[in-house]
Design a protein around this motif. Structure first.
Motif, short mmCIF file in Angstrom:
data_model
loop_
_atom_site.label_atom_id
_atom_site.label_comp_id
_atom_site.label_asym_id
_atom_site.label_seq_id
_atom_site.Cartn_x
_atom_site.Cartn_y
_atom_site.Cartn_z
N GLY A 247 0.72 -1.18 0.05
CA GLY A 247 0.00 -0.33 0.05
C GLY A 247 0.98 1.20 0.14
N SER A 248 2.11 1.33 -0.53
CA SER A 248 3.04 2.33 -0.37
C SER A 248 3.81 2.55 -1.68
CB SER A 248 4.01 2.06 0.73
OG SER A 248 5.07 0.96 0.20
N ASP A 249 4.47 3.80 -1.58
CA ASP A 249 5.50 4.16 -2.62
C ASP A 249 6.83 3.73 -2.27
OD1 ASP A 249 3.26 5.38 -4.11
OD2 ASP A 249 3.57 7.29 -3.02
N THR A 250 7.02 2.82 -1.43
CA THR A 250 8.32 2.29 -1.06
C THR A 250 8.47 1.05 -1.91
OG1 THR A 250 8.13 3.13 1.16
CG2 THR A 250 9.81 1.77 0.95
N VAL A 251 9.62 0.91 -2.70
CA VAL A 251 10.01 -0.16 -3.39
C VAL A 251 10.83 -1.20 -2.51
CG1 VAL A 251 11.51 -1.20 -5.10
CG2 VAL A 251 10.39 1.25 -5.40
N ALA A 252 10.68 -2.41 -2.69
CA ALA A 252 11.31 -3.59 -2.04
C ALA A 252 12.36 -4.03 -2.82
CB ALA A 252 10.44 -4.72 -1.59
#
Lengths: 367, 367
Positions: A247-252
């Motif tokens: 649910g985020s704009d953070t890339v794993a």
């Protein structure tokens, strides 16, 4: 075959990439005219790899620690101090020479853009030097003063965090685009990590996090809460971590060669992708836990051991890396992008996995 | 550092290798004189890799089968028939061209001597052609008519075995040094395999066995009972298999890139070595289950995933391969051996594992 990573075009057969002044201006059918032509001769052309996580600036060698680990010794964050000692002792010229050689090796491996972190200085002067050296090779410099607590601050981690957030940040921020913190047992806890990221954000830096490498931990949640561009390692991901990332704009960002070189379990990338997480793959080139510049090796592991498809792994190593660095100009070959491409000595990118260990990068084209 | 694999010398620092007419005549301290000098400049010099198991002569590509397998399809011996169809259709010139390119790639990867099997013909004429092509590249040609039962003999495996032991063997034996059989569920059972080996021995060929790749099976025991030089794959080894190997002259040849590319479990080489089994590592370069010429990749997997030390893995890929081929002239650099050596772009052979995926072979010297 040409892979553009463009949603409309994707994979194009018999294609020609038209380049002007280092920028892609068109993707046409083969036979296009131009002042200078490179004929790929039926080989596969892909966007250059975007390596969003490296520690290229360091001195010294840790092959003996590596051999001991392969013989059964566990991996811990403490080895970083060994590299710090050697790096502090190296001159700027020596660091430039070593970094240039590694950058060239990475280019031969098809990496056309990379991020470089500091983090083997751990004092104000050396961290500043490392950011300056890194800046000679990329505009994606990451200040990683909070890599590990240096020996001279043993038992006084909070004092070291204060130094990082104060004088060290002031010296490094003008030379960096990003700030990063190693949020892990043995490095920095959630509160200390949050303090570092907060200070970095105030100084105008984008946020990155090393997290969930050695076990479940707060790194992923912290990264998402603070809007980091990427959280890197992600070897251990709980259901809540996956949900937060999706649910985020953070890339794993996965670092499969690190799991290889530290003999950790490989994360299940399939689970993250199926949940809608945006993923990247990077080399994490560093002397302790992943001394490789081979993105092809990382891709092969991601497919074999992390259950990605070859297509997903290629995208993660190109477009995924670009997104982890929040850049539109690299990682794809649509008009307007930097003309960074790799000609593979193979008819398809599947061969990056099908032919493991074989150096398939025939030519690296930058701009 | 110079690695000679000689029991007395082993690893020598500041050494010079003295070569005359393609043969090692002495290992001396650095500073030796000679007509022509190559200065390794502090880099590590090792014996050239001896690849005792390859299938270099074939036509066609199986990257789609590979991609399907990575997506979850199981590996079976049936894919060999796909390559057989393409190989039968290829001209001698085409097979020569393809094999030469692969041999050159292997040389760049540091392989100075290799064995080549037939086995993608599966009819008298094509098997003969494959042995002839293989003979252009090595004196270690292996006749592998008993690779799998071809489509036209479906359900009549015994008839095919009769052909292999009769007319096909008569055509191929004069062009081969070895005979090999794939003793495995889906290929040939113990009785059929014994018949093939027996016929080969009568024809004057040395014996090799593919066994215990896909599960426990009779291959290892058969190889030991019949005095085979090597039993290859050994992915599954029972306690009785280990015991039999330890008391024998049969080398256990591991093919780690095959376990990688077929997503099988890696065998525990440590267990075999500790029991006193002589081991080798080979690439098994072939289009179906292991399309690599990278011995360095195989070594890295053997250390990371099969619990060998870097030293053991290097020996297995050099001296071990030579022993699997029952040769004294390759796999080491003692006086009298062929002057086949590799200069690594690294100070130690540990880097073959420490720097996975990085092409570290700086120069391959043959004779």
């Amino acid at each position: 075959m040409l892979v553009t990573n463009d949603d409309e075009l994707g994979e194009v057969r018999d294609a020609a990439l038209v380049i002007e002044d280092g920028v892609v201006v068109a993707v046409e059918r083969a036979g296009a005219q131009g002042d200078e032509r490179i004929d790929a001769g039926g080989r596969c052309v892909i966007p250059g790899f975007v390596d969003s996580h490296t520690h290229l600036v360091f001195a010294g060698d840790r092959s003996e620690e590596f051999a001991a680990r392969m013989a059964g010794a566990p991996y811990g964050a403490g080895g970083i101090r060994v590299t710090t000692e050697a790096t502090r002792a190296a001159s700027d010229d020596e660091l430039m020479r070593l970094t240039r050689a590694r950058r060239e090796e990475a280019r031969r491996a098809g990496i056309t853009h990379l991020e470089i972190k500091s983090g083997y200085g751990l004092d104000v002067e050396t961290e500043r030097r490392l950011c300056e050296v890194a800046g000679q090779f990329t505009d994606d410099v990451t200040f990683l003063g909070a890599h590990v607590v240096p020996a001279e601050y043993e038992g006084c981690a909070d004092d070291y965090v204060e130094l990082v957030c104060g004088e060290m940040l002031a010296a490094c921020a003008p030379r960096s685009r990003w700030i990063d913190v190693f949020c892990e047992e043995g490095a920095f806890d959630a509160d200390q990590s949050a303090a570092v990221l907060h200070a970095g954000a105030i100084a105008g830096l984008g946020l990155r996090v090393h997290g969930n490498q050695l076990g479940d931990g707060p790194g992923v949640q912290l990264a998402v809460e603070m809007g980091a561009a990427s959280v890197d390692h992600c070897t251990y991901l709980s259901d809540a971590d996956i949900e937060a990332l999706a649910g985020s704009d953070t890339v794993a960002t996965f670092l499969p060669a690190t799991d290889f070189s530290t003999r950790q379990p490989y994360p299940d990338a399939r689970r993250a992708i199926d949940a809608g997480v945006e993923v990247a793959i990077a080399t994490n080139c560093n002397p302790g836990s992943s001394y490789t510049t081979s993105m092809a090796f990382c891709i092969a592991l991601a497919v074999r051991d992390m259950r990605m498809t070859a297509q997903e792994a290629l995208r993660a190593a190109t477009l995924g890396g670009a997104r982890a660095l929040r850049r539109d100009d690299v990682g794809h070959l649509a008009p307007g992008a930097r003309a960074d491409a790799v000609i593979l000595d193979a008819p398809s990118y599947t061969h990056l996995v099908y032919r493991p260990g074989v150096p398939l990068v025939a030519q690296t084209i930058t701009g």
